[in-house]
Design a protein around this motif. Structure first.
Motif, mmCIF file in Angstrom:
data_model
loop_
_atom_site.group_PDB
_atom_site.id
_atom_site.type_symbol
_atom_site.label_atom_id
_atom_site.label_comp_id
_atom_site.label_asym_id
_atom_site.label_seq_id
_atom_site.Cartn_x
_atom_site.Cartn_y
_atom_site.Cartn_z
ATOM 1 N N GLY A 86 0.778 -1.236 0.000
ATOM 2 C CA GLY A 86 0.000 0.000 0.000
ATOM 3 C C GLY A 86 0.806 1.280 0.000
ATOM 4 O O GLY A 86 0.260 2.356 0.245
ATOM 5 N N CYS A 87 2.095 1.200 -0.286
ATOM 6 C CA CYS A 87 2.929 2.404 -0.318
ATOM 7 C C CYS A 87 2.657 3.198 -1.598
ATOM 8 O O CYS A 87 2.411 2.615 -2.651
ATOM 9 C CB CYS A 87 4.406 2.023 -0.296
ATOM 10 N N PRO A 88 2.746 4.518 -1.531
ATOM 11 C CA PRO A 88 2.597 5.313 -2.760
ATOM 12 C C PRO A 88 3.863 5.189 -3.609
ATOM 13 O O PRO A 88 4.972 5.268 -3.093
ATOM 14 C CB PRO A 88 2.417 6.736 -2.247
ATOM 15 N N ILE A 89 3.684 4.979 -4.904
ATOM 16 C CA ILE A 89 4.820 4.889 -5.824
ATOM 17 C C ILE A 89 5.047 6.275 -6.397
ATOM 18 O O ILE A 89 4.143 6.871 -6.976
ATOM 19 C CB ILE A 89 4.542 3.869 -6.947
ATOM 20 N N LYS A 90 6.255 6.771 -6.247
ATOM 21 C CA LYS A 90 6.558 8.144 -6.656
ATOM 22 C C LYS A 90 7.669 8.233 -7.692
ATOM 23 O O LYS A 90 8.150 9.313 -7.993
ATOM 24 C CB LYS A 90 6.951 8.958 -5.419
ATOM 25 N N LYS A 91 8.098 7.073 -8.228
ATOM 26 C CA LYS A 91 9.221 7.093 -9.155
ATOM 27 C C LYS A 91 8.848 6.396 -10.458
ATOM 28 O O LYS A 91 8.418 5.242 -10.463
ATOM 29 C CB LYS A 91 10.424 6.396 -8.523
ATOM 30 N N LEU A 92 9.023 7.109 -11.566
ATOM 31 C CA LEU A 92 8.813 6.568 -12.906
ATOM 32 C C LEU A 92 10.132 6.666 -13.646
ATOM 33 O O LEU A 92 10.675 7.756 -13.816
ATOM 34 C CB LEU A 92 7.716 7.342 -13.640
ATOM 35 N N ALA A 93 10.671 5.516 -14.067
ATOM 36 C CA ALA A 93 11.911 5.466 -14.834
ATOM 37 C C ALA A 93 11.565 4.904 -16.207
ATOM 38 O O ALA A 93 11.386 3.695 -16.359
ATOM 39 C CB ALA A 93 12.942 4.588 -14.127
ATOM 40 N N GLY A 94 11.416 5.773 -17.189
ATOM 41 C CA GLY A 94 10.970 5.343 -18.515
ATOM 42 C C GLY A 94 9.518 4.917 -18.436
ATOM 43 O O GLY A 94 8.637 5.737 -18.222
ATOM 44 N N THR A 95 9.272 3.617 -18.569
ATOM 45 C CA THR A 95 7.910 3.094 -18.425
ATOM 46 C C THR A 95 7.805 2.167 -17.214
ATOM 47 O O THR A 95 6.852 1.414 -17.094
ATOM 48 C CB THR A 95 7.478 2.335 -19.697
ATOM 49 N N LYS A 96 8.791 2.238 -16.334
ATOM 50 C CA LYS A 96 8.818 1.378 -15.146
ATOM 51 C C LYS A 96 8.550 2.200 -13.895
ATOM 52 O O LYS A 96 9.227 3.188 -13.634
ATOM 53 C CB LYS A 96 10.171 0.682 -15.055
ATOM 54 N N LEU A 97 7.533 1.781 -13.113
ATOM 55 C CA LEU A 97 7.241 2.385 -11.819
ATOM 56 C C LEU A 97 8.000 1.623 -10.750
ATOM 57 O O LEU A 97 7.971 0.381 -10.732
ATOM 58 C CB LEU A 97 5.742 2.327 -11.525
ATOM 59 N N VAL A 98 8.663 2.336 -9.856
ATOM 60 C CA VAL A 98 9.467 1.703 -8.813
ATOM 61 C C VAL A 98 8.965 2.156 -7.449
ATOM 62 O O VAL A 98 8.882 3.350 -7.172
ATOM 63 C CB VAL A 98 10.960 2.072 -8.961
ATOM 64 N N CYS A 99 8.629 1.180 -6.598
ATOM 65 C CA CYS A 99 8.178 1.480 -5.233
ATOM 66 C C CYS A 99 9.393 1.540 -4.308
ATOM 67 O O CYS A 99 10.145 0.566 -4.205
ATOM 68 C CB CYS A 99 7.199 0.410 -4.756
ATOM 69 N N ASP A 100 9.554 2.662 -3.636
ATOM 70 C CA ASP A 100 10.696 2.847 -2.737
ATOM 71 C C ASP A 100 10.593 2.028 -1.450
ATOM 72 O O ASP A 100 11.583 1.801 -0.787
ATOM 73 C CB ASP A 100 10.857 4.325 -2.374
ATOM 74 N N CYS A 101 9.399 1.601 -1.080
ATOM 75 C CA CYS A 101 9.238 0.885 0.193
ATOM 76 C C CYS A 101 9.958 -0.460 0.209
ATOM 77 O O CYS A 101 10.716 -0.752 1.120
ATOM 78 C CB CYS A 101 7.762 0.666 0.501
ATOM 79 N N HIS A 102 9.709 -1.310 -0.799
ATOM 80 C CA HIS A 102 10.280 -2.649 -0.792
ATOM 81 C C HIS A 102 10.860 -3.068 -2.136
ATOM 82 O O HIS A 102 11.207 -4.221 -2.327
ATOM 83 C CB HIS A 102 9.231 -3.680 -0.342
#
Length: 140
Positions: A86-102
């Motif tokens: 349930g963490c908010p995802i705040k990173k978009l690298a190209g077309t990949k979303l990366v969740c900083d939590c885990h």
């Protein structure tokens, strides 16, 4: 209590020190009311001007949604609330979303999981263009 030895001072102090650490570990990996945005909007959300997402492009909006536009001009939108915890995802690298939590990773064009620990795709949101604006809605 008779018949039961009293715990040593060292045992009591170790228990007191370990309790908050264990609680933080459980809270970090459990979904819940952690201030994360809901996976679906509760009302239509104006994401921005239609021209903000070019054909073949993907954009992460500050409100917690990602929109991609295919080469044919069609739009897809996904919630950026990680399906793992349930963490908010705040990173978009190209077309990949990366969740900083885990460290979960998702394809922003399809919502599919690219890297665990998440195993469930992102929630797809109905999206359309209304009066020149990209609008995501709650759907069903």
């Amino acid at each position: 209590m008779p018949g039961r030895p009293a715990p040593s001072r060292r045992t009591v102090l170790r228990s007191a020190a370990a309790t908050p650490v264990a609680g933080l570990g459980l809270a970090a990996c459990s979904p819940g009311d952690d201030g994360a945005a809901p996976a679906r909007p509760t009302a239509p959300v104006d994401l921005g001007a239609d021209g903000e997402v070019a054909k073949g492009a993907t954009k992460l909006f500050p409100d917690g949604n990602v929109v991609s536009r295919a080469a044919d001009g069609s739009l897809k939108a996904f919630s950026t609330v990680c399906t793992h915890a349930g963490c908010p995802i705040k990173k978009l690298a190209g077309t990949k979303l990366v969740c900083d939590c885990h460290g979960s990773e998702f394809d922003a064009r399809t919502g599919e999981v690219l890297h665990a620990p998440a195993t469930v795709p992102l929630v797809e949101l109905p999206v359309e263009v209304k009066q020149g604006r990209i609008v995501a809605s709650p759907g069903t």
